[in-house]
Structure formats: C-alpha cells, structure tokens
Scaffold this active site. Structure first.
Site, PDB file in Angstrom:
ATOM      1  N   GLU A  76       0.825  -1.205   0.000  1.00 34.20           N
ATOM      2  CA  GLU A  76       0.000   0.000   0.000  1.00 34.20           C
ATOM      3  C   GLU A  76       0.869   1.269   0.000  1.00 34.20           C
ATOM      4  OE1 GLU A  76      -3.378  -0.688   2.387  1.00 34.20           O
ATOM      5  OE2 GLU A  76      -4.287   1.236   1.975  1.00 34.20           O
ATOM      6  N   GLU A  78       2.093   1.652  -3.434  1.00 38.56           N
ATOM      7  CA  GLU A  78       1.020   2.130  -4.314  1.00 38.56           C
ATOM      8  C   GLU A  78       0.803   3.635  -4.118  1.00 38.56           C
ATOM      9  OE1 GLU A  78      -2.728   0.103  -3.773  1.00 38.56           O
ATOM     10  OE2 GLU A  78      -3.732   1.337  -5.276  1.00 38.56           O
ATOM     11  N   CYS A 122      -8.742  -2.163   3.550  1.00 43.91           N
ATOM     12  CA  CYS A 122      -8.730  -3.316   4.459  1.00 43.91           C
ATOM     13  C   CYS A 122     -10.118  -3.703   4.930  1.00 43.91           C
ATOM     14  CB  CYS A 122      -7.910  -3.014   5.708  1.00 43.91           C
ATOM     15  SG  CYS A 122      -6.282  -2.390   5.360  1.00 43.91           S
ATOM     16  N   SER A 157      -7.408   1.823  -2.827  1.00 45.29           N
ATOM     17  CA  SER A 157      -6.187   1.054  -3.017  1.00 45.29           C
ATOM     18  C   SER A 157      -6.552  -0.301  -3.615  1.00 45.29           C
ATOM     19  CB  SER A 157      -5.493   0.850  -1.669  1.00 45.29           C
ATOM     20  OG  SER A 157      -4.560  -0.204  -1.774  1.00 45.29           O
ATOM     21  N   LYS A 194     -16.352  -9.755   6.827  1.00 47.71           N
ATOM     22  CA  LYS A 194     -15.304 -10.615   6.249  1.00 47.71           C
ATOM     23  C   LYS A 194     -15.903 -11.885   5.657  1.00 47.71           C
ATOM     24  CE  LYS A 194     -11.430  -8.368   6.937  1.00 47.71           C
ATOM     25  NZ  LYS A 194     -10.702  -7.850   5.756  1.00 47.71           N
ATOM     26  N   GLU A 253     -16.753 -10.804   2.320  1.00 47.86           N
ATOM     27  CA  GLU A 253     -15.524 -10.655   1.539  1.00 47.86           C
ATOM     28  C   GLU A 253     -15.000 -12.027   1.108  1.00 47.86           C
ATOM     29  OE1 GLU A 253     -12.207  -7.903   2.929  1.00 47.86           O
ATOM     30  OE2 GLU A 253     -11.115  -9.788   2.766  1.00 47.86           O
ATOM     31  N   GLU A 305     -14.105 -12.863  -6.914  1.00 41.62           N
ATOM     32  CA  GLU A 305     -12.739 -12.609  -7.397  1.00 41.62           C
ATOM     33  C   GLU A 305     -11.660 -13.075  -6.425  1.00 41.62           C
ATOM     34  OE1 GLU A 305     -15.059 -10.395  -6.694  1.00 41.62           O
ATOM     35  OE2 GLU A 305     -14.278  -8.664  -5.616  1.00 41.62           O
ATOM     36  N   CYS A 358     -11.542  -1.970  13.820  1.00 42.99           N
ATOM     37  CA  CYS A 358     -11.849  -3.397  13.973  1.00 42.99           C
ATOM     38  C   CYS A 358     -12.049  -3.827  15.425  1.00 42.99           C
ATOM     39  CB  CYS A 358     -10.730  -4.237  13.381  1.00 42.99           C
ATOM     40  SG  CYS A 358     -10.277  -3.727  11.723  1.00 42.99           S
TER      41      CYS A 358
END
Lengths: 578, 157
Positions: free
Chosen positions: A279, A282, A299, A319, A358, A361, A366, A504
């Site tokens: 990151e 990037e 994240c 990102s 999550k 996710e 993908e 979190c």
C-alpha cells in the site's frame, strides 16, 4: 457548568446540568435497569423499563429525564417495581422464548432483566406472529421472532453508520424492524458491518454461524487446516472468558487454536505488514504519477461495500491492495504451500476476524487463485470463543506463550495497530517516512492519528514531501469526510476508512458488550489500548523491517508492486450503485 | 422511461424542489407523489430518498405506518365493504369473506389483472341498507354472500 443537587434513593449527588436521571443514579451507585437505551446511540425512552419516581404524577423514563435542582428520585418503590415488571411481562408475552438454544443465552439483556426483576413467568400469553428468518446473507441472520422492537439496531445503522438498511416497518402489533419492501438483507445496501448485532440486546440479529464448517475441516484427515487470527481478536477474545475488556490474550489465543486441532497457526498480522509494503508503494506511485488521489485504504470489507454502493465514482481511488486477510490466504496457498511442499488444494484456510463483513468478503467471486478460494472460512471472535467453550478448553488457564508457526506469521508493531482506527495510517507512515527520508526515522508514534473521534486529520512532511492525511471510522464519518472532499473543503493524499466506529476492535464480530457495561467502559478505547501495548512490546515496529517480509520479497515476490505481487495481493471492485 | 413516466418524475422533482427545505417535508412530498403516480412504487420511494438524502427505510416506514399510503396501484374498480356497526351485525364480514374468495385477494390488495381493489372501510352512511358495499360509485345494499359472484361478473365484462 452549573451543578445540580439531587437525591437518589436517599443518596445525595451533585451532577452537571443536562445529566439524565439514569446517569446521575449511576454516580449514586444505583443501576437502573434499561432495555432500549444504548449510550450515545439510542436514547429514546421507548421501552419504559427504566421508569422511576421523580415526585411527579406519572413515573418518568430515567434515560431521557434530565435532573433538576433538588429533585428527589426513588428507583425502588412498589409502583416502580410493578410498572417495570408489567412492561417486561408484556415484552415477554410474544417473545420467542427459546433461551436454551439461543446463541445469546447468558449474554441476553432481556434474560438478565427477567432474572434481576424476578419475572419467572408472564401473566399474559400474547398472540405470536411466526415470521420467517432471513438467512440469505453470508454474514447476518435476522430472526424477527426474537426482536423486541427496542430500535437499537436501526439507530446505529441509520444514525451512526448513515446506512439505514433496516427500519421500522408497519405499525402496532405488526411492527417489524426489517429491510424495506419485504426484501432480504442480501438485496439491500447493507454492508454487513454487524454493528446492529453488537447493539441487539437479544438474539434477533446474529452472525451466520460457520463453526461447523471449521469442525468438519479439522476432522478431515486429508485436509491441512491453517488459521489466521486478525489483530483485534487478541484484545477481545478474553472477554468471552470473563477477562476485563481489552485484555491481551495473544499467547492464550494461539494455545487454544493449537488445542482445537489447527495444523498451523499463522497470523493476519504478517499480512498486515505485507499490506503496508504494497500500500505504501502504491501511494508513492500514485503521488509520482499524479493520482488518482486521495487514495483510500481497502482493508475494511464494510467500507469497500459501502463505497461500491454509494460512491462508485471513487472506486479508482480505492487502493487495489487486498485486505490483510485475503493477502494471508493467497500467500498461504502459494508461497507457504511451495515452501512446505504441500498441495494447495489440500489446504483449508480459516480466518478468525472481529468482523461479520469478512464473511461476505470471503465469498466475493474474485477472491480465488487457480480455482481455489484464498480464504475458505471466516469466523468471528465470538464463534471462536464458542468453539473453545464447546471443546472444554479452560482458556483462562492456558499458558501465555505464543505458538505461531514459521514463515508467514512473524509481525512487527505496525501490524497489531491495524485493529484500531488510525492504525493502518500510522503503520503506513512509519514505512513511508523511512522511504522518503532515506534513513531510519526514530519516531514511530503518530499520536494525532489515534483516538475514537469520527474524523481525524494530520499533516506530515517526510523527505520534503508534504502529506495531508485523514482518517474516518464508521461509514457515517466516511460519508461526511467524502462530502467535504467533494465540496472542495478538504484535500488529502491518503485516507484511511474503517467501517466500524473505533475500527476493527469494535467490529461486528467482537464479543458483545452490554448497554450497562458500555456506561462504564468504552470497548473502542480499552481494546485499542491493548493493541498499542502489543505494538510497544515489539522490538521491531516498522513493517519493512520484518525479516520474514524481507524474505518473501527476496525469495518470491520480487519488489512491492511487482507483477507477481499484483497477481496475488491486489484486486478490483464492483459498482453496486442502483 | 416512457414519456408519461418522464412527465410524472418531472412533476415529482418540482414538488421536491418546492418542499425539500421545509421542516417536516417528507409526508407532504409522499402525499403529492401519491397524487402524481396513484401510489408509491419502490422506484419513487428510492427517488425521494436520494433527493432528500435519507435512507429509503425512513420512507418505507412512513408509507407502511399510515393507511393512506398505497404501495400498490389501485384497481380500475375500488370495492369498499362497509364494516360499520350496523353492516357488521348484518353480516358484512361474510360478504367480505366471499369477496376475498371470489377475487382471490385479501382485503387491502389489488387483483393481478389490475381490475379490482378490495377495501374494508368504516361506515358508509347507508345503514338502512346494511350490509352495504360500494363499487366505485355504485351502491349495493341488503347483500348476502351468494349475490357477490354476479356483481363481480358484471364488472369483469
């Protein structure tokens, strides 16, 4: 500020003007029972459980009644006791009382009230409507038959998160808290943050339980079952075993995972360090190539889904880094499998997350490599606690020694702080500082980035480069920050967003803290303190100095942002706007 | 979007522009939207939500709370079954039951062909004719359930 003198059950206290009777009573060591009240989130005086005698003709709801000078409050008169009992009995009259099999049993505010107020059976046998459960989403299960209409869930969803995926529908006896148009939650703009679960006093909103899948994998001799716990889990899991909020239990957690039968104990913290490498690289590339800026962190799966629904025009600003959980999964099934000489198709990766989103996710199409899911199963902190309990493991008595396995578990102090709002930004700046200054910068603590304020800003100059950064925690705060950016009132190079208030540590998969406890302790603060202590305890505190991170780049990935790194560690997003 | 629909949305946009900065604008906007569209379809509720920057669940909550808001288009013929005291003691519940059976919808709903909307209403003020129903402006009194199929058949033709 003007101080007011009040007497509560004979105890004199002096409190600032504007204090409610409920809060004032707390100072007199009197705990008034509540049900719909949730500090700072739902203060509507709806359920009448907290009624008290304030010397007026009618009883008053303590949670919304401000004190006045000379007020005499009685919280325990026969009239008060009878009123509370009647309210509770009426709520119980059409509540689905399946306490034996309810996941919230022993952690249910309704059950506790019935016990505390001595309501053993209800005089009223109310009519029941048998509603279907909504189990279609990968993250949340909604059981309207257990709902008591306190509205804590919709308050946090609508007012804090600014989403409003659920609302009050219909009226009177038929009132439900539900998505609009009779839809399943899966067909709404819900981001699965799970804040509604943490707000729910009963078992009407719970996570989708995936523990059986984990047990099945562990008991399959063909499978190599590896686990990765997220940073925030290690400062919350202990609460499920009676420890104070925010207790660090990293060692005990790894010991418990070993005893549950996981073949390898890896750590999402390793991938947090890896995320910083990718990151930060990037970000520097984007600055060099004129954008698109600001770059937003990626994240938090709740934030990603929120952005996909509401701000699809910002998807190029996200990102492209996968979340640490997905990076760890990808690395386990490629790099680690290769080093360990293991067939990746035999590996089952289990993630323990503070997060319900999550699970969503994990199900994103993908997130796979060569036909294999990168993370196979994602469970919450609460689900791990249930597994530990059902295995009979005496958690509190476990040794504190960490038993992580080699290669993809080692982490620096920059990793655990990912679990607190501002932590990803702080970790990124630690690495960016060294890169831009071309030396090892001594200061690693960026205190301005810490704390639970919804939006935080900072400006740093590193190696002659001026960086303006911002942090938003909660999707509501993100919405406000994005509006500022769009209106041209602010501009940043880098923005960290976490979907949950506090980050979190306060994720929707964390141990549930009752409304009463939340009046004394803020779990966002207490758990974050645990993570910062974890950071301080590490000798290496910058991601790029992690020896195993150096090794994986030297031996496998090449450089941050390399083609291989892109293939394994980066992703793309989906426009979900309607 | 059809031309007719486009005009309706333009009318709705004008209403929103006119009212959106007033306090308590939501209900009047919803009422005017219902006047324009005849009911409050999901797309219209989503449109209002977007324009007012509030969750659609706020709008749906209000729309389902108040009986005056319709979530379905109204039928060509609106059948009102009087449930006032006089009609009720004269058996209007049996008449309503029969209508639900013949039309195959519960009270409050519209038939799939868009022909009939069935409503149970308060006193229609024709107690001398109890039990009474109205089909649009036609009044039918002193009814028994067995007369219902023939009445419905008349409008189906």
């Amino acid at each position: 500020m003007a101080m007011l003198n009040v007497t509560i059950d004979g105890v004199k206290v002096s409190v600032p003007a504007g204090t409610t009777v409920l809060e004032a009573a707390r100072q007199a060591n009197v705990h008034i029972p509540t049900l719909c009240y949730l500090k700072d989130i739902n203060e509507i005086g709806a359920c009448r459980m907290c009624v008290v005698d304030v010397g007026a003709r009618a009883l008053a709801a303590a949670c919304v009644m401000p004190v006045s000078e000379g007020m005499v409050v009685k919280t325990n008169t026969p009239a008060v006791r009878n009123a509370r009992k009647a309210v509770l009995e009426l709520i119980l009259s059409n509540h689905e009382r399946k306490c034996l099999s309810c996941v919230r049993s022993h952690n249910c505010e309704l059950q506790k009230l019935a016990k505390d107020l001595g309501v053993e059976e209800t005089r009223f046998e109310g009519a029941n409507i048998n509603y279907p459960m909504d189990q279609l989403s990968p993250s949340l299960v909604r059981d309207p038959n257990k709902c008591i209409l306190c509205r804590r869930c919709l308050a946090v969803c609508r007012n804090v998160q600014k989403i409003g995926a659920i609302g009050a529908v219909d009226r009177g006896f038929k009132t439900q808290i539900a998505p609009s148009f009779n839809k399943s939650i899966v067909d709404t703009n819900c981001v699965y943050c799970g804040q509604c679960i943490n707000a729910c006093p009963v078992g009407a909103l719970i996570e989708k339980d995936d523990t059986q899948k984990v047990w099945d994998a562990i008991s399959d001799p063909e499978k190599i079952v590896v686990v990765q716990p997220a940073p925030a889990v290690r400062v919350a899991l202990g609460e499920e075993f009676g420890m104070p909020i925010g207790t660090r239990v990293t060692g005990k957690m790894t010991q418990a995972l070993k005893r549950l039968g996981f073949d390898k104990i890896f750590d999402t913290d390793f991938a947090a360090d890896l995320t910083i490498m990718e990151e930060a690289n990037e970000l520097l590339e984007r600055i060099k190539n004129n954008g698109p800026l600001p770059m937003f962190t990626s994240c938090s799966p709740g934030w990603i889904k929120y952005c996909e629904h509401n701000f699809p025009e910002l998807l190029p600003n996200l990102s492209s880094c996968k979340s640490p959980m997905q990076m760890e999964g990808a690395i386990i099934k490629t790099y680690w499998a290769e080093k360990a000489g293991v067939d990746p198709s035999k590996i089952v990766t289990v993630a323990v997350m503070p997060c319900t989103s999550k699970k969503f996710e994990t199900s994103r199409p993908e997130m796979e490599l060569g036909g294999l899911r990168t993370v196979d199963i994602s469970i919450t902190t609460r689900e791990l606690a249930r597994m530990i309990k059902s295995a009979g493991i005496q958690f509190a008595q476990l040794p504190d020694e960490e038993v992580f396995d080699e290669l993809v578990a080692e982490s620096t102090g920059a990793a655990p702080i990912f679990g607190a709002t501002g932590g990803v930004m702080e970790a990124a700046l630690r690495t960016a500082a060294d890169v831009l200054e071309g030396r090892s910068v001594e200061n690693v603590e960026y205190k301005a980035l810490r704390g639970i304020e919804g939006i935080k800003e900072a400006e740093v100059t590193l190696g002659g480069v001026n960086l303006k950064v911002a942090i938003a925690n909660s999707t509501g705060a993100a919405k406000e920050l994005i509006t500022r950016i769009k209106n041209g009132d602010a501009s940043y190079a880098f923005v960290e967003v976490m979907a949950c208030p506090g980050g979190c540590v306060n994720g929707g998969g964390q141990p549930i803290v009752s409304a009463s406890k939340r009046m004394d302790v803020d779990p966002r603060v207490a758990r974050a303190a645990g993570l910062y202590a974890e950071d301080e305890a590490k000798t290496i505190r910058k991601s790029h100095e992690n020896p195993d991170i150096k090794k994986i780049y030297d031996e496998y990935l090449g450089n941050p942002g390399s083609e291989k790194a892109h293939h394994l560690l980066h992703t793309h997003y989906t426009n979900r706007a309607k | 979007m059809s031309l007719e629909n486009k005009e309706k949305y333009e009318a709705l946009q004008n209403v929103i522009d006119e009212l959106k900065n007033e306090p308590g604008a939501l209900m009047p906007i919803m009422q005017r939207a219902q006047d324009i569209f005849g009911y409050l379809p999901e797309d219209v509720q989503n449109y209002i939500a977007k324009e007012l920057d509030i969750p659609v669940s706020d709008i749906y909550g209000v729309a389902t709370f108040y009986a005056q808001f319709n979530l379905e288009p109204k039928g060509k013929y609106i059948i009102s079954v009087c449930m006032g005291t006089a009609c009720y003691v004269k058996g209007s519940q049996l008449v309503l039951d029969k209508l639900e059976e013949v039309l195959e919808i519960p009270a409050g709903r519209t038939t799939a062909d868009g022909l009939f909307t069935l409503n149970a209403t308060r006193c229609l003020g024709a107690c001398g004719l109890a039990p009474v129903i109205m089909v649009n402006d036609d009044v039918y009194g002193r009814l028994t359930p067995d007369q219902i199929p023939a009445i419905i058949e008349k409008y189906r033709r």
